[in-house]
Design an enzyme around this catalytic site. Structure first.
Site, short mmCIF file in Angstrom:
data_model
loop_
_atom_site.label_atom_id
_atom_site.label_comp_id
_atom_site.label_asym_id
_atom_site.label_seq_id
_atom_site.Cartn_x
_atom_site.Cartn_y
_atom_site.Cartn_z
N TRP A 288 10.43 -3.40 -7.47
CA TRP A 288 9.70 -3.79 -6.26
C TRP A 288 8.85 -5.02 -6.53
CZ3 TRP A 288 4.59 -4.53 -4.90
CH2 TRP A 288 4.31 -4.60 -3.54
N HIS A 289 8.30 -5.11 -7.73
CA HIS A 289 7.39 -6.22 -8.04
C HIS A 289 8.11 -7.54 -8.26
CE1 HIS A 289 4.38 -3.03 -8.66
NE2 HIS A 289 3.49 -3.99 -8.48
N GLY A 290 9.38 -7.50 -8.61
CA GLY A 290 10.08 -8.75 -8.82
C GLY A 290 11.51 -8.55 -9.27
#
Length: 470
Positions: A322-324
């Protein structure tokens, strides 16, 4: 804001929707279409679920369409480059991302300015897709009632204070306020104080300490001293906290001014005594989202030890992703997942018996090593930087470390004290002292903080936005 305050309840959602679109379009003049598409599909899915309330098969189809659409948007705009890069690296091929080909075609029809080499990431796409999905999932589970007004639902998705950097506001948390909310002087006052607090975190602390990390990150990791490597990653440790929690405070402050109460997103995570506790205090709304919509539906901890650890593994892999879109982020998520599993296997009880200072030091160091994975470009860079932290660069201390430490000593001390909760304790003490003292001191701090932040922003050449990747 002035127009909003003088308008009645019926006009306020129109103002929120229009200003939300303008705010988002200011940064995404083309991809604002993506946000509107997500909004329209989820609203329609909700109305159809309500229409076929007694037909579970049709309701499930609506849910599947909503989830596939939102996850599909993420897959196309956030992860498609990552997927094709990974396939090409693994198989030695030179496949071109079809989305890039589409961009080239669209640019030939009209100069939209789309990237013809990589896929541009729409700002805040992970935030607004998760928010919109929470509505259809909760509606399918019958946790909420359908929203029949498209305007109200669109206002929820395009709510400008938190659309690009969170917190992730679930529909059930603001459903009542979308229908009717009060805007009072005490709420506006509290909102202004919270907004300026967040602005100060971002401008005065995050930007200044982040400049140290930018310098260290650009260095040759094989040549820097161990002390410089530690100083650099500690600077990022404070930057990411004050930047992200600062944005969350600003969003919540603006929300209060508009009559909304957004959920708390950070609770002094760096004083945690375990990694599990850290993630109960860090990006609280994301953890809550994954717990409600991934971990519990998978079975949570109700299906035996093996499935519990499997569920944790899945959740933390998704949290990283989700973060990258890179393997660094996937491993970053799994790294924390493994640490939490180890704590569940018994190490958590060991931490509880240790002195608080030791438990806090362990947790803080575990988080710091995680940030190396988070903000280096490749796994190789992460490995070389960690090696530098243990002296692979040769010198233990160098001139850069001495100069930078002395130059930024006050800033680093303030970062340590404020992240440790000293500011909150002073505010509590002032409140207990007398109401008039608290009112006067708050007014002075807010006014002075706003003027100081404005001065910094006018003069600043370094003002990064860390959340384009999200």
């Amino acid at each position: 804001m002035l127009l909003y305050f003088v308008s009645g309840n019926k006009l306020r959602n129109i103002i929120i929707f229009i200003t939300g679109l303008l705010f988002y379009a200011w940064g995404e003049p083309f991809y604002v279409i993506i946000m509107l598409l997500s909004t329209a599909i989820d609203y329609t899915a909700g109305r159809l679920m309500d229409k076929y309330d007694d037909d579970n098969k049709k309701r499930k189809i609506c849910l599947i369409v909503s989830i596939c659409m939102n996850v599909g948007l993420l897959a196309v705009f956030k992860y498609s480059d990552f997927i094709f890069d990974s396939i090409n690296a693994l198989l030695g091929t030179e496949l071109t991302n079809p989305v890039v080909l589409v961009n080239r075609g669209l640019n030939k029809i009209y100069p939209f300015g789309l990237n013809e080499k990589r896929v541009d990431l729409p700002v805040g796409i992970s935030f607004f897709t998760f928010q919109s999905m929470s509505y259809t999932i909760d509606l399918y589970l019958r946790n909420i009632s359908v929203q029949k007004s498209f305007l109200n639902f669109a206002s929820y998705v395009s709510l400008f204070p938190q659309i690009v950097a969170g917190p992730i506001v679930r529909y059930d948390q603001v459903a009542g306020e979308l229908e009717s909310r009060s805007v009072t002087v005490p709420k506006i006052s509290a909102g202004i104080s919270l907004f300026v607090k967040g602005l100060a975190k971002k401008v005065l602390l995050a930007n200044n300490v982040g400049a140290i990390w930018s310098e260290v990150k650009a260095m040759d990791y094989g040549q820097i001293s161990a002390a410089t490597a530690w100083l650099g990653i500690l600077a990022f440790t404070f930057q990411i906290y004050f930047d992200f929690s600062g944005y969350s405070d600003m969003a919540s402050g603006l929300g209060k001014m508009l009559g909304f109460e957004f959920p708390k997103n950070f609770d002094h995570p760096y004083i945690s005594k375990s990694v599990s506790e850290f993630w109960r205090r860090w990006h609280i709304t994301l953890g809550s989202w994954f717990k409600s919509y991934v971990y519990i539906p998978l079975g949570g901890n109700r299906c035996g030890a093996f499935k519990t650890y499997r569920n944790l593994f899945i959740v933390w892999a998704l949290t990283g992703l989700w973060h990258g879109a890179s393997w660094n982020f996937v491993l970053w998520g799994l790294y924390f997942g493994v640490l939490i599993i180890i704590e569940r296997l018994g190490f958590g009880k060991v931490l509880e018996k240790l002195p608080s200072g030791i438990s806090m030091l362990y947790t803080f160091l575990a988080v710091v090593f995680g940030w190396v994975l988070f903000d280096t470009d490749t796994l190789s860079d992460a490995g070389r930087f960690i090696a530098a932290m243990f002296g692979a660069g040769g010198a233990a201390v160098d001139g850069y470390f001495k100069y930078t430490l002395v130059s930024n000593c006050f800033l680093l001390v303030m970062c340590i004290l404020i992240s440790g909760g000293i500011g909150s304790r002073i505010a509590e003490y002032a409140g207990e002292k007398s109401r008039s003292f608290k009112a006067i001191s708050t007014t002075v701090l807010v006014t002075g903080g706003l003027l100081l932040c404005t001065a910094y922003l006018v003069d600043a050449s370094y003002n990064p936005f860390l959340y384009f990747r999200f």
